[in-house]
Design a protein around this motif. Structure first.
Motif, PDB file in Angstrom:
ATOM      1  N   GLU A  76       0.845  -1.198   0.000  1.00  0.00           N
ATOM      2  CA  GLU A  76       0.000   0.000   0.000  1.00  0.00           C
ATOM      3  C   GLU A  76       0.883   1.252   0.000  1.00  0.00           C
ATOM      4  N   LEU A  77       0.635   2.132  -0.950  1.00  0.00           N
ATOM      5  CA  LEU A  77       1.472   3.317  -1.114  1.00  0.00           C
ATOM      6  C   LEU A  77       0.868   4.543  -0.437  1.00  0.00           C
ATOM      7  N   LEU A  78       1.716   5.503  -0.146  1.00  0.00           N
ATOM      8  CA  LEU A  78       1.247   6.804   0.303  1.00  0.00           C
ATOM      9  C   LEU A  78       0.479   7.460  -0.837  1.00  0.00           C
ATOM     10  N   PRO A  79      -0.322   8.487  -0.560  1.00  0.00           N
ATOM     11  CA  PRO A  79      -1.079   9.151  -1.637  1.00  0.00           C
ATOM     12  C   PRO A  79      -0.209   9.603  -2.801  1.00  0.00           C
ATOM     13  N   SER A  80       1.049   9.955  -2.514  1.00  0.00           N
ATOM     14  CA  SER A  80       1.947  10.403  -3.584  1.00  0.00           C
ATOM     15  C   SER A  80       2.347   9.259  -4.497  1.00  0.00           C
ATOM     16  N   GLY A  81       2.185   8.011  -4.021  1.00  0.00           N
ATOM     17  CA  GLY A  81       2.561   6.854  -4.819  1.00  0.00           C
ATOM     18  C   GLY A  81       4.054   6.615  -4.896  1.00  0.00           C
ATOM     19  N   GLN A  82       4.829   7.287  -4.052  1.00  0.00           N
ATOM     20  CA  GLN A  82       6.284   7.213  -4.153  1.00  0.00           C
ATOM     21  C   GLN A  82       6.922   6.273  -3.136  1.00  0.00           C
ATOM     22  N   GLN A  83       6.171   5.842  -2.129  1.00  0.00           N
ATOM     23  CA  GLN A  83       6.761   4.983  -1.103  1.00  0.00           C
ATOM     24  C   GLN A  83       5.672   4.175  -0.410  1.00  0.00           C
ATOM     25  N   PRO A  84       5.961   2.903  -0.079  1.00  0.00           N
ATOM     26  CA  PRO A  84       4.984   2.118   0.673  1.00  0.00           C
ATOM     27  C   PRO A  84       4.707   2.770   2.027  1.00  0.00           C
ATOM     28  N   ARG A  85       3.475   2.753   2.461  1.00  0.00           N
ATOM     29  CA  ARG A  85       3.089   3.399   3.708  1.00  0.00           C
ATOM     30  C   ARG A  85       3.816   2.789   4.914  1.00  0.00           C
ATOM     31  N   PHE A  86       3.918   1.441   4.948  1.00  0.00           N
ATOM     32  CA  PHE A  86       4.570   0.793   6.081  1.00  0.00           C
ATOM     33  C   PHE A  86       6.048   1.152   6.141  1.00  0.00           C
TER      34      PHE A  86
END
Length: 302
Positions: free
Chosen positions: A45-55
């Motif tokens: 699952e990515l952050l809203p920016s799509g640049q890094q996984p949330r975890f």
């Protein structure tokens, strides 16, 4: 389980480093993801920016905060280990480690004071403390964008049919279709029942064309309307089409376009507003913020 917030990760991360060995951040992320029993979907699952996984982001912030409190120390780029203070904290077997717990250490208090971070008992702060600073920034940005999308769509629904024609042309040209705005304007412009119909070049050379239909409607667009559009495509010997509406599409409409041979893209009102924001149509940039991180390679002496 849901992805744990960054404060819930602190104690497990410190225990992960309890062996005193040097560990990489990547090693910690993989180990903790297994400990928390995260699924592949949750791991990716990515952050809203799509640049890094949330975890990954939350583990990194947990390490950063505990480093500020001198429970962990950085050994080299991307690596860390537990400190003597960290061992002492674990020896007391704390039930949890969070921002409030770290406030007992002067280094962390100084760090927070410099960044003007403070704990309050409001509902907003209670929610925000579960998010990393990076997530807070992205959350605020997404909220502003959602509000702008809703406001923008309201303006679009209230505009005249002729203005709506120009708006769609502007978006398509900004996206790279139709060549120049003048050329696109010639291809599109036959008004009717609050919408427009026409063809536009897919590229500047005109190697292929796209059939356009737009409906400035309030009601949901169902399968019958899309079937008519697909029939119009066949009548024009066209293979590609875009159906734009200020409302939305039914599930049956979406299922239908997924099964037919012709390539039809459905753009609903919210997507239309998002495209306007992305391509600066009807909106004006106000302020730009740029986030930065340390370039560790710069400090390597050789």
């Amino acid at each position: 389980m849901a992805i744990p917030d960054y404060q819930s990760i602190m104690l497990p991360l410190l225990r992960f480093a309890e062996d005193g060995n040097e560990h990489s951040l990547r090693e910690a992320i993989e180990g903790l993801s297994e400990k928390f029993g995260l699924t592949d979907t949750e791991r990716n699952e990515l952050l809203p920016s799509g640049q890094q996984p949330r975890f990954d982001n939350r583990v990194a912030w947990s390490r950063s905060y505990m480093s500020k409190a001198a429970l962990l120390e950085s050994t080299r780029r991307g690596y860390f280990r537990i400190t003597q203070r960290g061992r002492e904290v674990l020896s007391k077997n704390p039930p949890e480690i969070n921002v409030k717990f770290l406030d007992q250490f002067p280094e962390f208090v100084e760090f927070r004071a410099k960044h003007r971070e403070r704990e309050e008992t409001t509902e907003t702060t209670e929610t925000e403390t579960l998010q990393t600073p990076g997530e807070l920034l992205e959350t605020a940005y997404q909220k502003l964008r959602e509000d702008l999308t809703a406001e923008l769509l309201k303006f679009v629904k209230e505009c005249s049919p002729s203005f709506f024609e120009r708006l769609v042309i502007d978006i398509l040209v900004k996206m790279g279709y139709g060549g120049s705005r003048k050329e696109a304007g010639k291809a599109i412009g036959r008004s009717g029942d609050g919408g427009i119909d026409g063809i536009i070049n897919e590229d500047r050379l005109g190697l292929d064309v796209i059939y356009i239909q737009a409906k400035r409607w309030q009601a949901t667009i169902g399968r019958p309307e899309i079937q008519k559009f697909a029939g119009a495509l066949q009548g024009h010997r066209a293979k590609k089409g875009v159906f734009i509406t200020t409302s939305d599409f039914s599930r049956e409409a979406g299922d239908y376009v997924a099964k037919i041979d012709s390539k039809i893209v459905l753009i609903d009102g919210e997507q239309l507003a998002q495209l306007m924001i992305d391509h600066n149509v009807g909106v004006t940039p106000v302020t730009s913020y740029e986030t930065k991180k340390i370039d560790s390679d710069y400090f390597i002496e050789g």
